[in-house]
Design an enzyme around this catalytic site. Structure first.
Site, short mmCIF file in Angstrom:
data_model
loop_
_atom_site.label_atom_id
_atom_site.label_comp_id
_atom_site.label_asym_id
_atom_site.label_seq_id
_atom_site.Cartn_x
_atom_site.Cartn_y
_atom_site.Cartn_z
N ASN A 71 56.23 -48.63 -33.54
CA ASN A 71 56.21 -50.09 -33.39
C ASN A 71 54.95 -50.71 -34.00
O ASN A 71 54.92 -51.89 -34.34
CB ASN A 71 56.19 -50.50 -31.91
CG ASN A 71 57.40 -50.04 -31.12
OD1 ASN A 71 57.29 -49.79 -29.94
ND2 ASN A 71 58.55 -49.92 -31.75
N CYS A 190 65.84 -52.74 -37.10
CA CYS A 190 64.62 -52.29 -37.79
C CYS A 190 64.42 -50.78 -37.67
O CYS A 190 63.88 -50.14 -38.57
CB CYS A 190 63.40 -53.00 -37.23
SG CYS A 190 63.40 -54.75 -37.62
N CYS A 248 84.13 -74.83 -30.98
CA CYS A 248 83.22 -73.81 -30.46
C CYS A 248 83.45 -73.60 -28.97
O CYS A 248 83.45 -74.56 -28.20
CB CYS A 248 81.76 -74.22 -30.71
SG CYS A 248 80.58 -73.02 -30.04
N CYS A 358 71.04 -34.10 -37.85
CA CYS A 358 70.69 -35.43 -38.35
C CYS A 358 69.61 -35.99 -37.43
O CYS A 358 68.88 -35.22 -36.83
CB CYS A 358 71.92 -36.34 -38.42
SG CYS A 358 72.66 -36.62 -36.80
#
Ligand SMILES: [Zn+2]
Length: 401
Positions: A71, A190, A248, A358
């Site tokens: 981070n 991210c 909406c 993996c």
């Protein structure tokens, strides 16, 4: 309650009070404003840092994650000593040291349907610094119900986006723009897609700027507009969003959401953690990282270890004996030939053992299923939990990312 500024506040904020758009009355307006920051990550860190410095009266910090080393390149409130500590506590320590005039509330939990309205209703302006569609829909709906402006940002790779939802009766909500959730499995965050730290740094600062404008009683620039930031090419583009959708289900005249909220996991098709850990293989087709270490890695047992992550990820770190053949190459057929060539090079071709790994043990399961359709008569297994499990169960010094 009449508010005033202390001697400390007067000298601290003097440079921004010299701006005619701020002045003493503006500074008092900032002091009487409360801002909720949802997510103490790449966006929440810079946003809360500048809002604290600017003298927002009360800041709420919501997050349930712990600080991790990966981070630190973008979440600039945290530091090396705070790794494994709650992000809200770490953020609070940094911000409090910057400006003791600000009142902070740390809310160390995930924003969910059952707590969102209670938390959001206590604040004037809400900043969305999260990175998953579930929380974005939840936050948008809750802001519509509680009539709060939502300053929303996102950042991935070299790209960022910024907009203010639900500012007034003309600005759309998140659902007006995205009535349907993205297909399951298409959302990249991210931690999987990568991001340059200054991209959320830039967007988070702009979220703070929009928030300050709202607190000063001005219309934020990006209400009804969206900023698209292309950091790699240094381009800022602004697009005008179409207004509210009349149909909406959140903010339209015939809205069906509110005061009751919907089930966001069902709506987004994400069962808790299901996206994180798939179950494709049977247990006899798998082994734990510890079993791999005991029975293969640490013995002379001949085998081939195939790492099916993308090349970029394998370049960061992999086990020394692993051969990188990305899952997408196996899916498009090219990877099979490579693996067959590797098998052909073995002394005893009939007794080859193929171990697939993996990052988390999801792609490896898909690879095993595919390989078994073409390669018969040899042992093919994957490693449960992948490199994450290796770092946990076998080698705590292995650099995880
Ligand atoms: Zn809407």
């Amino acid at each position: 309650m009449t508010m005033s500024l202390s001697a400390d506040e007067v000298s601290r904020y003097s440079r921004q009070m010299l701006l005619p758009e701020v002045g003493k009355s503006g500074q008092l307006a900032l002091k009487s404003t409360s801002v909720l920051i949802v997510g103490c990550g790449g966006l929440g860190c810079p946003a809360s840092l500048y809002l604290t410095a600017a003298g927002i009266g009360k800041i709420g910090l919501v997050d349930n994650d712990l600080v991790e080393k990966s981070n630190l390149h973008r979440q600039v409130l945290h530091n090396e000593q705070r790794i494994t500590k709650p992000k809200t506590d770490s953020a609070f320590e940094t911000l409090k040291a910057l400006n003791s005039n600000v009142v902070f509330e740390t809310i160390n939990c995930r924003l969910i349907r059952d707590n969102a309205s209670e938390i959001v209703s206590k604040y004037d302006i809400i900043i969305d610094g999260t990175d998953n569609p579930m929380t974005r829909y939840l936050l948008s709906d809750v802001c519509v119900i509680n009539k709060k402006p939502l300053v929303s940002g996102s950042a991935l790779r070299f790209d960022g986006q910024l907009t203010v939802y639900n500012f007034d009766s003309n600005t759309p909500c998140y659902r007006c723009l995205f009535p349907s959730p993205p297909p399951v499995g298409t959302v990249t965050n991210c931690s999987d897609g990568g991001v340059l730290g200054v991209i959320p740094g830039t967007i988070g600062n702009l979220q703070a700027l929009e928030t300050i404008k709202i607190a000063l009683g001005r219309k934020p620039t990006y209400a009804g507009k969206m900023l698209l930031f292309d950091g790699l090419n240094g381009e800022f583009r602004t697009i005008t969003l179409r207004g509210k959708r009349s149909d909406c289900i959140s903010c339209g005249p015939n809205a069906t959401i509110g005061p009751e909220l919907v089930d966001y996991e069902t709506f987004c098709g994400i069962q808790c953690n299901a996206s994180q850990y798939l179950k494709i293989l049977e247990s006899e087709e798998r082994m734990t990282a510890k079993e791999y270490f005991d029975n293969y890695f640490n013995t002379n047992e001949k085998h081939l270890l195939i790492d099916v992550r993308d090349k970029l990820q394998a370049d960061i770190t992999k086990l020394d004996n692993a051969v990188n053949i990305p899952l997408k190459d196996i899916q498009n057929g090219n990877g099979f030939q490579q693996i067959e060539d590797l098998i052909d090079q073995q002394m005893d071709k009939t007794n080859v053992k193929l171990i697939i790994m993996c990052r988390r043990g999801n792609a490896s399961q898909k690879a095993v299923r595919l390989l078994k359709t073409k390669i018969n008569d040899i042992l093919i297994k994957d490693i449960i939990g992948g490199l994450e499990a290796w770092a946990k169960e076998v080698d705590p010094k292995f650099p995880m990312y």
